[in-house]
Design a protein around this motif. Structure first.
Motif, PDB file in Angstrom:
ATOM      1  N   ILE A 202      -7.543  10.087  -9.222  1.00 14.51           N
ATOM      2  CA  ILE A 202      -6.229  10.133  -9.601  1.00 14.51           C
ATOM      3  C   ILE A 202      -5.254   9.305  -8.819  1.00 14.51           C
ATOM      4  CG2 ILE A 202      -4.177  11.821 -10.159  1.00 14.51           C
ATOM      5  CD1 ILE A 202      -6.528  13.912 -11.305  1.00 14.51           C
ATOM      6  N   PHE A 203      -5.584   9.520  -7.508  1.00 17.61           N
ATOM      7  CA  PHE A 203      -4.699   8.941  -6.513  1.00 17.61           C
ATOM      8  C   PHE A 203      -5.174   7.413  -6.430  1.00 17.61           C
ATOM      9  CE2 PHE A 203      -3.749  13.071  -4.749  1.00 17.61           C
ATOM     10  CZ  PHE A 203      -2.434  12.768  -4.448  1.00 17.61           C
ATOM     11  N   ASN A 204      -6.130   6.993  -6.792  1.00 21.29           N
ATOM     12  CA  ASN A 204      -6.580   5.631  -6.531  1.00 21.29           C
ATOM     13  C   ASN A 204      -6.632   4.894  -7.689  1.00 21.29           C
ATOM     14  OD1 ASN A 204      -6.914   5.540  -3.518  1.00 21.29           O
ATOM     15  ND2 ASN A 204      -8.519   6.718  -3.569  1.00 21.29           N
ATOM     16  N   TRP A 205      -6.771   5.283  -9.047  1.00 22.54           N
ATOM     17  CA  TRP A 205      -7.133   4.372 -10.076  1.00 22.54           C
ATOM     18  C   TRP A 205      -5.870   3.259 -10.277  1.00 22.54           C
ATOM     19  CZ3 TRP A 205      -3.682   3.855 -14.137  1.00 22.54           C
ATOM     20  CH2 TRP A 205      -2.600   4.503 -14.317  1.00 22.54           C
ATOM     21  N   VAL A 265     -18.543  -1.676  -6.771  1.00 17.62           N
ATOM     22  CA  VAL A 265     -19.105  -2.941  -6.376  1.00 17.62           C
ATOM     23  C   VAL A 265     -18.129  -4.026  -7.085  1.00 17.62           C
ATOM     24  CG1 VAL A 265     -20.970  -4.528  -7.725  1.00 17.62           C
ATOM     25  CG2 VAL A 265     -21.594  -2.251  -6.824  1.00 17.62           C
ATOM     26  N   LEU A 266     -17.522  -3.747  -8.175  1.00 19.38           N
ATOM     27  CA  LEU A 266     -16.486  -4.884  -8.623  1.00 19.38           C
ATOM     28  C   LEU A 266     -15.320  -5.029  -7.612  1.00 19.38           C
ATOM     29  CD1 LEU A 266     -16.524  -3.937 -12.367  1.00 19.38           C
ATOM     30  CD2 LEU A 266     -17.673  -6.157 -11.386  1.00 19.38           C
ATOM     31  N   LEU A 267     -14.942  -3.650  -6.821  1.00 22.62           N
ATOM     32  CA  LEU A 267     -13.870  -4.118  -6.185  1.00 22.62           C
ATOM     33  C   LEU A 267     -14.346  -4.695  -4.888  1.00 22.62           C
ATOM     34  CD1 LEU A 267     -12.180  -0.621  -6.425  1.00 22.62           C
ATOM     35  CD2 LEU A 267     -11.217  -3.000  -6.856  1.00 22.62           C
ATOM     36  N   GLY A 268     -15.623  -4.614  -4.426  1.00 26.90           N
ATOM     37  CA  GLY A 268     -16.043  -5.275  -3.382  1.00 26.90           C
ATOM     38  C   GLY A 268     -16.315  -6.827  -3.267  1.00 26.90           C
ATOM     39  N   GLU A 269     -16.197  -7.376  -4.776  1.00 31.80           N
ATOM     40  CA  GLU A 269     -16.421  -8.633  -5.120  1.00 31.80           C
ATOM     41  C   GLU A 269     -15.141  -9.355  -4.905  1.00 31.80           C
ATOM     42  OE1 GLU A 269     -18.364  -9.115  -8.814  1.00 31.80           O
ATOM     43  OE2 GLU A 269     -20.203  -8.689  -7.766  1.00 31.80           O
ATOM     44  N   THR A 270     -13.887  -8.595  -4.739  1.00 36.67           N
ATOM     45  CA  THR A 270     -12.462  -9.000  -4.573  1.00 36.67           C
ATOM     46  C   THR A 270     -11.930  -8.993  -3.369  1.00 36.67           C
ATOM     47  OG1 THR A 270     -11.528  -7.118  -5.653  1.00 36.67           O
ATOM     48  CG2 THR A 270     -12.168  -8.950  -7.107  1.00 36.67           C
ATOM     49  N   LEU A 336      -6.273  11.354   3.885  1.00 34.75           N
ATOM     50  CA  LEU A 336      -5.595  11.127   5.422  1.00 34.75           C
ATOM     51  C   LEU A 336      -6.469  10.230   6.124  1.00 34.75           C
ATOM     52  CD1 LEU A 336      -4.380  14.555   6.185  1.00 34.75           C
ATOM     53  CD2 LEU A 336      -3.080  12.738   5.367  1.00 34.75           C
ATOM     54  N   SER A 337      -7.743   9.947   5.878  1.00 35.40           N
ATOM     55  CA  SER A 337      -8.751   8.968   6.684  1.00 35.40           C
ATOM     56  C   SER A 337      -8.284   7.580   6.246  1.00 35.40           C
ATOM     57  CB  SER A 337     -10.222   9.178   6.377  1.00 35.40           C
ATOM     58  OG  SER A 337     -10.287   9.113   4.936  1.00 35.40           O
ATOM     59  N   ASP A 338      -7.455   7.314   5.254  1.00 37.17           N
ATOM     60  CA  ASP A 338      -7.240   6.063   4.873  1.00 37.17           C
ATOM     61  C   ASP A 338      -8.312   4.908   4.813  1.00 37.17           C
ATOM     62  OD1 ASP A 338      -5.468   4.035   4.094  1.00 37.17           O
ATOM     63  OD2 ASP A 338      -5.216   3.175   6.603  1.00 37.17           O
ATOM     64  N   VAL A 339      -9.382   5.477   4.061  1.00 33.04           N
ATOM     65  CA  VAL A 339     -10.577   4.575   3.864  1.00 33.04           C
ATOM     66  C   VAL A 339     -10.343   3.549   2.586  1.00 33.04           C
ATOM     67  CG1 VAL A 339     -13.027   5.055   2.740  1.00 33.04           C
ATOM     68  CG2 VAL A 339     -11.928   6.857   3.992  1.00 33.04           C
ATOM     69  N   PRO A 340     -11.082   2.533   3.017  1.00 30.59           N
ATOM     70  CA  PRO A 340     -10.543   1.492   1.895  1.00 30.59           C
ATOM     71  C   PRO A 340     -11.275   1.840   0.460  1.00 30.59           C
ATOM     72  CG  PRO A 340     -11.638   0.597   3.972  1.00 30.59           C
ATOM     73  CD  PRO A 340     -11.582   2.003   4.075  1.00 30.59           C
ATOM     74  N   LEU A 341     -10.465   1.205  -0.382  1.00 29.54           N
ATOM     75  CA  LEU A 341     -10.747   1.612  -1.788  1.00 29.54           C
ATOM     76  C   LEU A 341     -11.926   1.590  -2.179  1.00 29.54           C
ATOM     77  CD1 LEU A 341      -8.636   2.558  -3.685  1.00 29.54           C
ATOM     78  CD2 LEU A 341      -8.286   0.466  -4.593  1.00 29.54           C
ATOM     79  N   HIS A 343     -14.754   1.566  -0.312  1.00 27.82           N
ATOM     80  CA  HIS A 343     -15.771   2.834   0.290  1.00 27.82           C
ATOM     81  C   HIS A 343     -15.168   4.108  -0.194  1.00 27.82           C
ATOM     82  CE1 HIS A 343     -16.036   0.023   4.064  1.00 27.82           C
ATOM     83  NE2 HIS A 343     -16.996  -0.449   2.875  1.00 27.82           N
ATOM     84  N   CYS A 344     -14.034   4.233  -0.609  1.00 27.79           N
ATOM     85  CA  CYS A 344     -13.519   5.477  -1.432  1.00 27.79           C
ATOM     86  C   CYS A 344     -14.156   5.582  -2.621  1.00 27.79           C
ATOM     87  CB  CYS A 344     -12.007   5.351  -1.535  1.00 27.79           C
ATOM     88  SG  CYS A 344     -11.141   7.002  -2.081  1.00 27.79           S
ATOM     89  N   TYR A 345     -14.468   4.787  -3.332  1.00 22.41           N
ATOM     90  CA  TYR A 345     -15.065   4.929  -4.577  1.00 22.41           C
ATOM     91  C   TYR A 345     -16.459   5.019  -4.296  1.00 22.41           C
ATOM     92  CZ  TYR A 345     -11.238   3.978  -7.626  1.00 22.41           C
ATOM     93  OH  TYR A 345      -9.955   4.117  -8.386  1.00 22.41           O
ATOM     94  N   ALA A 346     -17.156   4.545  -3.617  1.00 21.36           N
ATOM     95  CA  ALA A 346     -18.516   4.735  -3.041  1.00 21.36           C
ATOM     96  C   ALA A 346     -18.777   6.223  -2.641  1.00 21.36           C
ATOM     97  CB  ALA A 346     -19.001   3.893  -2.100  1.00 21.36           C
TER      98      ALA A 346
END
Length: 384
Positions: A202-205, A265-270, A336-341, A343-346
């Motif tokens: 919900i926070f990251n879509w 995977v798709l976000l990792g390609e951009t 709070l860990s500010d994980v890249p998007l 990695h967050c979805y993974a």
């Protein structure tokens, strides 16, 4: 702040709900969230934090007292069948998503139709713009409170005067149940992992769909998400008589993992939202999100039935809110860990993998229980 307050006070809220009544706590939810909506008008960080604090408390009530009240009325006071309870969950969530679809369109019109401006020059109080949908929400909450006051009867956790004198006893009873019945912690793992991943989603879509090339219509997207959820709830209702909730949850977790892995995977390609390649993947990412929302639509009524079967009535609200403590911890930790998007979805896909394993454990326990019951029945028939 919202998730942290829900995490810290969640178990206490459950005890209060069981002891003082689900109807009273439903009314308290309406009041707390009206306060949260009102704070959105203030351009002041401290006041906004108060709003998130009351919103977190209200969320704990939202996901416990309403469902506990319905299950208690259905099974306890009305003595209706479990099959009808499954239908009620499906109807409840279908109606909720239908309202959410309409709300998405209306909120978009209201937010864009009135410019955000201070009440007077230099005022910290603002009206219009993005505060408009919160005003509509407050009106809905007030209407809901009136309906609850006029139409609901009060119900509580199972009467026990000795435990009612000691609120801590209910919490001890809940943790004792966690030790005695393996299904309780497994169900808790399912709730914490799936719903934790859902809240992080919900926070990251919106960042995942953000694009300088194709500005996303967020109100329309939200309504489409709710339509996907409603479709999932309809599938739950259609499958209720032919598939156990645990097997429906298997499907939910597999679909959820597939969609979130695809997004990762798709976000990792951009490299960024301004990357032309990101625009090429927007539709695929959006379709993956719709699949995840469909899974959410199947999940909530299915897990509601499962919780109604597994959790005892006397401490239902307490256990439901204990489940939300690790759930909120997962969400707060990831945010709070500010994980890249990417990695967050993974990580969210991994959480669904854990939920899948917990659901497998429930299936094994259910099968053992069924075999044991069958053995007892055969033994009874052999008796003279």
């Amino acid at each position: 702040m919202g998730f942290a307050s829900s995490m810290v006070f969640g178990s206490v809220v459950g005890i209060i709900t069981d002891r003082y009544g689900r109807k009273r706590c439903a009314l308290l939810y309406c009041g707390l969230y009206v306060v949260s909506c009102a704070t959105k008008h203030f351009k002041n960080y401290q006041i906004l934090m108060v709003g998130r604090f009351t919103g977190g408390l209200a969320t704990s009530l939202l996901f416990s007292c309403f469902e506990c009240w319905m299950v208690s009325e259905h099974v306890g006071r009305k003595k209706f069948s479990t099959g009808l309870l499954s239908y009620m969950f499906g109807l409840m969530y279908s109606t909720m998503y239908l309202v959410a679809i309409v709300s998405g369109f209306v909120a978009g019109v209201v937010a864009e139709g009135f410019k955000l401006h201070p009440l007077w020059e230099g005022s910290i109080v603002h009206v219009g713009g993005d505060t408009g949908p919160f005003d509509l929400a407050a009106i809905c909450l007030i209407a809901g409170a009136v309906l609850i006051s006029l139409t609901w009867e009060e119900n509580f956790g199972e009467d026990n005067a000795e435990q009612n004198d000691k609120m801590l006893a209910r919490l001890e009873d809940a943790f004792s149940l966690f030790r005695r019945d393996a299904r309780i912690p497994l169900l808790g793992a399912i709730v914490a992992c799936f719903e934790g991943a859902m809240y992080v989603f919900i926070f990251n879509w919106s960042p995942a769909l953000k694009s300088a090339v194709i500005p996303p219509p967020y109100g329309l997207i939200f309504s489409l998400f709710m339509m996907a959820c409603m479709s999932g709830t309809s599938v739950h209702t259609a499958m209720a008589e032919i598939m156990r909730p645990t097997f429906r949850l298997f499907t939910v977790f597999l679909l959820g993992m597939a969609s979130l892995v695809t997004v990762s995977v798709l976000l990792g390609e951009t490299s960024s939202a301004e990357d032309p390649a990101h625009g090429q993947h927007l539709m695929a990412i959006f379709l993956a999100f719709l699949l995840f929302e469909f899974a959410i639509g199947v999940y909530f009524p299915s897990v509601g039935i499962l919780k109604s079967e597994v959790v005892p009535e006397r401490i239902r609200s307490t256990v439901y809110n204990v489940y939300r403590v690790p759930l909120n911890a997962v969400v707060v930790g990831l945010l709070l860990s500010d994980v890249p998007l990417v990695h967050c979805y993974a990580l969210c896909a991994c959480l669904l993998g854990v939920a899948f394993g917990a659901a497998a454990g429930l299936v094994v326990l259910d099968r053992r229980g069924s075999l044991a019951a069958l053995g007892e029945g055969r033994g009874a028939r052999k008796l003279p």
